[in-house]
Design a protein around this motif. Structure first.
Motif, mmCIF file in Angstrom:
data_model
loop_
_atom_site.group_PDB
_atom_site.id
_atom_site.type_symbol
_atom_site.label_atom_id
_atom_site.label_comp_id
_atom_site.label_asym_id
_atom_site.label_seq_id
_atom_site.Cartn_x
_atom_site.Cartn_y
_atom_site.Cartn_z
ATOM 1 N N UNK A 168 0.830 -1.202 0.000
ATOM 2 C CA UNK A 168 0.000 0.000 0.000
ATOM 3 C C UNK A 168 0.867 1.256 0.000
ATOM 4 N N UNK A 169 0.617 2.106 -0.959
ATOM 5 C CA UNK A 169 1.355 3.360 -1.051
ATOM 6 C C UNK A 169 0.491 4.500 -0.528
ATOM 7 N N UNK A 170 1.062 5.278 0.379
ATOM 8 C CA UNK A 170 0.376 6.444 0.927
ATOM 9 C C UNK A 170 0.851 7.727 0.231
ATOM 10 N N UNK A 171 1.674 7.585 -0.762
ATOM 11 C CA UNK A 171 2.332 8.714 -1.416
ATOM 12 C C UNK A 171 1.349 9.737 -1.991
ATOM 13 N N UNK A 172 0.306 9.290 -2.655
ATOM 14 C CA UNK A 172 -0.615 10.209 -3.327
ATOM 15 C C UNK A 172 -1.925 10.417 -2.584
ATOM 16 N N UNK A 173 -1.994 10.023 -1.326
ATOM 17 C CA UNK A 173 -3.219 10.191 -0.551
ATOM 18 C C UNK A 173 -3.347 11.650 -0.112
ATOM 19 N N UNK A 174 -4.430 12.290 -0.535
ATOM 20 C CA UNK A 174 -4.663 13.693 -0.209
ATOM 21 C C UNK A 174 -5.916 13.836 0.656
ATOM 22 N N UNK A 175 -6.998 13.205 0.244
ATOM 23 C CA UNK A 175 -8.276 13.297 0.950
ATOM 24 C C UNK A 175 -8.595 11.958 1.590
ATOM 25 N N UNK A 227 -10.668 5.702 4.240
ATOM 26 C CA UNK A 227 -10.605 5.476 2.800
ATOM 27 C C UNK A 227 -9.930 6.651 2.098
ATOM 28 N N UNK A 228 -9.285 6.348 0.990
ATOM 29 C CA UNK A 228 -8.722 7.361 0.097
ATOM 30 C C UNK A 228 -9.870 7.797 -0.799
ATOM 31 N N UNK A 229 -10.348 9.029 -0.636
ATOM 32 C CA UNK A 229 -11.529 9.490 -1.360
ATOM 33 C C UNK A 229 -11.273 9.698 -2.854
ATOM 34 N N UNK A 230 -10.041 9.980 -3.241
ATOM 35 C CA UNK A 230 -9.751 10.170 -4.662
ATOM 36 C C UNK A 230 -9.589 8.838 -5.387
ATOM 37 N N UNK A 231 -8.845 7.921 -4.797
ATOM 38 C CA UNK A 231 -8.595 6.626 -5.435
ATOM 39 C C UNK A 231 -9.726 5.633 -5.172
ATOM 40 N N UNK A 232 -10.645 5.993 -4.271
ATOM 41 C CA UNK A 232 -11.790 5.140 -3.931
ATOM 42 C C UNK A 232 -11.335 3.757 -3.483
ATOM 43 N N UNK A 233 -10.479 3.752 -2.435
ATOM 44 C CA UNK A 233 -9.979 2.483 -1.900
ATOM 45 C C UNK A 233 -9.861 2.575 -0.387
ATOM 46 N N UNK A 234 -10.038 1.445 0.245
ATOM 47 C CA UNK A 234 -9.882 1.378 1.693
ATOM 48 C C UNK A 234 -8.395 1.433 2.033
ATOM 49 N N UNK A 235 -8.069 2.187 3.070
ATOM 50 C CA UNK A 235 -6.689 2.312 3.520
ATOM 51 C C UNK A 235 -6.426 1.531 4.799
#
Length: 66
Positions: free
Chosen positions: A15-22, A41-49
């Motif tokens: 799991x990459x947290x690099x591009x997580x903004x929202x 959840x990552x709201x932009x990538x629409x995936x559970x974190x």
């Protein structure tokens, strides 16, 4: 169950947290009663974190964000 945990561990390491903004958070009841799970959840990538037990305000400290 051990096989499932092995897959979760492997996915967590990839799991990459690099591009997580929202980040969004939601609390849900896992079973009847007061057994809660907080899901981030990552709201932009629409995936559970991340999912952690509990629903108190400190659950967000589990996120590995800078």
């Amino acid at each position: 169950m051990a096989g499932a945990l092995r897959h979760v561990d492997a996915a967590w390491q990839d799991l990459s947290w690099e591009n997580v903004i929202w980040v969004g958070a939601d609390e849900m009841n896992r079973k009847k009663g007061h057994n809660y799970l907080t899901v981030f959840v990552d709201l932009q990538a629409k995936r559970a974190l991340l999912a952690v037990e509990g629903k108190d305000a400190g659950r967000g400290s589990s996120l590995p964000l800078n």
